[in-house]
Design an enzyme around this catalytic site. Structure first.
Site, PDB file in Angstrom:
ATOM      1  N   GLY A 253       0.832  -1.149   0.028  1.00  0.00           N
ATOM      2  CA  GLY A 253      -0.140  -0.304  -0.277  1.00  0.00           C
ATOM      3  C   GLY A 253       0.991   1.532   0.056  1.00  0.00           C
ATOM      4  O   GLY A 253       0.737   2.251  -0.612  1.00  0.00           O
ATOM      5  N   GLU A 290       2.330   6.077   7.551  1.00  0.00           N
ATOM      6  CA  GLU A 290       3.734   6.237   6.975  1.00  0.00           C
ATOM      7  C   GLU A 290       4.434   6.722   7.757  1.00  0.00           C
ATOM      8  O   GLU A 290       5.661   6.215   8.036  1.00  0.00           O
ATOM      9  CB  GLU A 290       3.702   6.159   5.811  1.00  0.00           C
ATOM     10  CG  GLU A 290       3.085   4.890   5.080  1.00  0.00           C
ATOM     11  CD  GLU A 290       3.170   3.794   5.948  1.00  0.00           C
ATOM     12  OE1 GLU A 290       4.778   3.961   5.228  1.00  0.00           O
ATOM     13  OE2 GLU A 290       2.719   2.859   5.412  1.00  0.00           O
ATOM     14  N   HIS A 293       5.763   6.359  11.451  1.00  0.00           N
ATOM     15  CA  HIS A 293       6.994   5.470  10.916  1.00  0.00           C
ATOM     16  C   HIS A 293       8.571   5.726  10.808  1.00  0.00           C
ATOM     17  O   HIS A 293       9.806   5.841  11.470  1.00  0.00           O
ATOM     18  CB  HIS A 293       7.487   4.303   9.619  1.00  0.00           C
ATOM     19  CG  HIS A 293       6.221   3.224   9.570  1.00  0.00           C
ATOM     20  ND1 HIS A 293       6.345   1.674  11.108  1.00  0.00           N
ATOM     21  CD2 HIS A 293       5.274   2.532   9.348  1.00  0.00           C
ATOM     22  CE1 HIS A 293       5.724   0.961  10.393  1.00  0.00           C
ATOM     23  NE2 HIS A 293       5.240   1.321   8.953  1.00  0.00           N
TER      24      HIS A 293
END
Length: 844
Positions: A253, A290, A293
């Site tokens: 993704g 994301e 992260h």
């Protein structure tokens, strides 16, 4: 047997990478010069699919062997301590969406490509020789050359500094990081940029096939997310840039490469003027996942892949926490309840499911642990559970301690629990151990015993057959009455029910807020008391009630028939959360009816009963000033009404299609999929399907593509179905990254199921060759099991997949999915008559 860690032989400190990519010849040539410390001889360096031309140590040629089965270069360095290893190599540029690879798109009728990378989990070794393990952190200097054309740009983890006389683009040296986070890309790209208040460059990049405005939403979310995380983590973003790149071909993704995050186009780009609120929420959560992260995964990285959950579970929770901070009116935690909680509870109830944290020795097994329902969804539920125990102030304090002590290094789960425990008196590690190291979750039985005492017991909950191994959990009860914070024992006695009820002044419930990973089975006394007060429950409580009842019915602990009246009771709800839970449960009733049978006709009448008043209230057109709740309820109701074959809805949708046939893309995105599906199912033929497939190829709008795919795969036309299957292997129509969704759409269509099932069995070798090395490959098995529910399909499923049970990436999935289908077959056999009687009674 444990596979040797290459990091034990050599600790890299710095890489000088010189990489030359030739798109025309599909080749990669380069040198990887690694400065580091030799601890053992021979040194082991990762490579895959490479030709190694030479190896030098401290400038001198040395002997080496390439061990293909270990993906290794075995180097006799002749030294210990500091050394410089220079490896010259070549490799193929392939279409596997792993390593360095091309992405294809069309612009003004011309086929074009951009080059991007995907290195997680172990694909950096396909791009350059390296110690390709998370613990082997180093700094990287990249010089990148390609068959460059006018107007092309290059991106990497760090900003570009110069282009040398030989045409190599040089980028700033990175901070200390793992090899799987290295990334670069080049091609003809458009971009929009801004800066955070602290000066970090934020950029969004995409091909020029997209409208410039499609980059705006992502740019805004990314900028605000970086600022949010800096404040929440109390830790500065350590890089000068955060670029978001949409790749036309991308197997995952999205991927959290440090400073250059890559995405599928559908998860980054959207038309701000015509995209559904649900799609905006989805894109926002992918971006914030994301970017979470960049700290949790990039700044501090798991030591080895058995702590993968440490990266993913935390990012999964933080995506919701951050979006809630950025867009509080979206009530994003409701989406957590309908997606993450539901996914985790369903998957984790099958015997044989993996625990969140599991031992991994062989890199071949790494991709098999990327079970999104466990590592992502269940893991994030664990952390939501921790957050509710700690509160945000203590959570932030603990996280700051964690980042301060482990930045630019590696950590384990115990390191996180130790850090969080500095901010609380609770032993977080002790509480979490039972959830991370063992699979499954408990059902808590709450009952009034003969002595009048309220008692609670816990045991593992299974859907289908399961072996009770006496597992026990530390359960945060989240009770709305006087009860222990944590249930540690198999059984607890809470004292007089009468006294507890009087003191509480309301029905007694557990897991209020649905933040703990367990379900509750109440006895008749407690259950009836809750139902008598059901209108006083908030939307999450109502969702939880339906969720737990649905799961108990799946586990054959209660009958689905008993839930049907509750669906009717909740049908007029003004909460999208409740309506989602209602139709999630109602959809499960479809497995009990044969297509086109009298029982299905009755079920369609029930759907009409559930939806008709809401459709009458909301209509097909979005009204000015409409609430977000109504905007989100409408799609559920329209879908239900069309399944019910409501004549007025079919007519209304057809009229909207007819009036907008020349510009379907401009249809309001909230109703567009249902207008298209209705037209294909009730008025379409092979000619219409062909027209919509051409429209699918033409448009670059990701959400419109999803709507077109949903419509096309719902066709009843056999000629059209044959043509669709024929396009499965035509990448100009169906990109390999999207193939599973096309397959699932046709498989779930009664008229297309046989054709889709025949295709995957006949062309499995092609599928394996095309996407077989990808972590998403097992999804083809998962979605097949998700659709199948008859004895005949179970037999065929076992005959086809069980011979593949020794393939590491597929083994666990095949074993589990056999059980998934078996549980449905057994449930239908036991419950079919009772469920159909309950439906008939509800519509009477």
């Amino acid at each position: 047997m444990a596979v040797k860690r290459f990091y034990k032989t050599f600790h890299p400190e710095h890489y000088d990478l010189r990489i030359n990519v030739n798109r025309k010849n599909k080749t990669i040539n380069g040198t990887s010069t690694i400065t580091g410390d030799v601890f053992e001889n021979p040194v082991l360096i990762n490579q895959k699919f490479m030709t190694i031309d030479s190896v030098k140590v401290d400038g001198k040629n040395v002997d080496f062997d390439v061990i293909e089965k270990d993906e290794a270069i075995k180097i006799k360095t002749g030294v210990t301590g500091k050394a410089v290893i220079e490896i010259a190599y070549s490799a193929p540029l392939t279409d596997t969406m792993m390593g360095i690879y091309p992405s294809y798109y069309e612009l003004e009728g011309k086929k074009k490509q951009i080059i991007g990378t995907q290195f997680e989990t172990t694909f950096a070794r396909q791009a350059f020789p390296c110690v390709d393990e998370p613990e082997a952190k180093a700094t990287f200097s990249l010089a990148l050359k390609w068959d460059e054309q006018d107007g092309e740009v290059a991106l990497a983890n760090m900003p570009e500094v110069e282009v040398d006389k030989d045409g190599y683009h040089h980028f700033e040296e990175t901070v200390r990081m793992s090899s799987y986070l290295v990334a670069f890309a080049f091609g003809e790209l458009q971009s929009k940029t801004t800066h955070t208040k602290d000066g970090v460059l934020i950029g969004v990049y995409a091909t020029k096939a997209h409208k410039p405005k499609e980059l705006d939403f992502a740019l805004d979310i990314a900028k605000r997310a970086i600022e949010f995380y800096e404040e929440f983590y109390q830790t500065k973003y350590p890089l000068p840039q955060s670029l978001q790149l949409a790749l036309p071909d991308f197997s995952a993704g999205a991927m959290e490469n440090w400073g250059l995050v890559t995405y599928r186009e559908a998860y980054l780009l959207l038309d701000p003027d015509n995209t559904s609120l649900e799609m905006k929420k989805l894109v926002a959560t992918v971006i914030t996942h994301e970017l979470a992260h960049q700290w949790f995964g990039d700044l501090v990285t798991m030591k080895w892949w058995d702590n993968l959950w440490l990266n993913e579970s935390f990012a999964n929770m933080m995506e919701y926490l951050s979006v809630d901070g950025l867009e509080p009116d979206w009530h994003i935690w409701e989406m957590f309840q309908t997606s993450e909680a539901s996914s985790a509870l369903n998957r984790d109830a099958t015997d044989g499911v993996q625990p969140i944290q599991m031992e991994i020795n062989d890199p071949a097994d790494i991709d098999s642990v990327f079970d999104s329902a466990i590592v992502y969804a269940k893991g994030s539920r664990m952390l939501v559970m921790v957050r509710s125990l700690l509160g945000d102030d203590a959570l932030r304090k603990g996280l700051k301690y964690y980042f301060d002590h482990h930045k630019f290094g590696n950590a384990t789960g115990d390191d996180l629990w130790d850090a969080l425990s500095t901010a609380t008196d609770l032993d977080i590690g002790k509480i979490m151990h039972s959830w991370l190291k063992q699979p499954g979750y408990p059902v808590v039985n709450a009952f009034v015993a003969e002595d009048g005492h309220l008692k609670l017991t816990q045991k593992q909950f299974f859907i289908g057959e399961g072996e009770d191994k006496g597992r026990q959990w530390q359960i945060p009860l989240n009770a709305n009455f006087d009860a222990p914070k944590i249930m540690s024992d198999k059984e607890i006695d809470l004292g007089s029910y009468k006294v507890l009820r009087e003191e509480a002044g309301h029905p007694l419930r557990l897991n209020v807020g649905n933040n703990s990973h367990f379900i509750v089975e109440y006895d008749k006394t407690l259950h009836d008391d809750i139902l008598s007060d059901v209108n006083e429950l908030d939307p999450i409580d109502k969702l939880q009630l339906l969720q737990d009842l649905r799961l108990l019915a799946e586990g054959k602990q209660i009958s689905y028939a008993s839930i049907v009246p509750l669906l009717v009771k909740f049908a007029d709800s003004k909460s999208s959360l409740v309506i989602n839970a209602l139709y999630t449960t109602a959809a499960k009733l479809r497995q009990f009816v044969e297509p086109e049978s009298n029982e299905e006709k009755n079920l369609k009448k029930l759907y009409d009963l559930l939806s008709k008043d809401q459709v009458a209230r909301l209509g097909w057109e979005v009204k000015p000033g409409e609430s977000d709740e109504d905007v989100q309820i409408r799609p559920y109701e329209l879908s239900a009404s069309l399944y019910a074959e409501n004549a007025d809805s079919i007519k209304a949708a057809h009229q909207i299609f007819t009036e907008n046939e020349d510009n379907l893309e401009a249809l309001n995105a909230d109703i567009r999929p249902y207008v298209l599906i209705n037209e294909v199912k009730n008025f379409g033929n092979a000619e219409l399907v062909d027209k919509l497939i051409k429209e699918y190829q033409r448009t670059a709008d990701p959400s419109y593509k999803v709507d077109l795919r949903s419509a096309v795969t719902s066709t009843k036309d056999l000629a059209a179905i044959k043509a669709i299957v024929g396009d499965f292997e035509n990448a100009d129509v169906v990109k390999p990254q999207d193939l599973c969704d096309w397959y699932r759409g046709l498989l779930a269509n009664h008229y297309g199921q046989q054709a889709a099932w025949d295709w995957i069995r006949e062309d499995w070798d092609w599928l394996d060759k095309t996407v077989g090395g990808d972590m998403e490959f097992a999804k083809f098995i998962t979605v097949t099991a998700g659709v199948f529910h008859t004895p005949e399909r179970l037999k065929e499923f076992k005959e086809f997949f069980e011979p593949k049970i020794n393939v590491p990436l597929l083994s666990r999935e095949i074993k589990m999915d056999v059980k998934v289908i078996e549980s449905k077959v057994n449930l239908i056999e036991a419950e079919k008559d009772a469920v159909n009687d309950a439906v008939a009674k509800a519509i009477d």
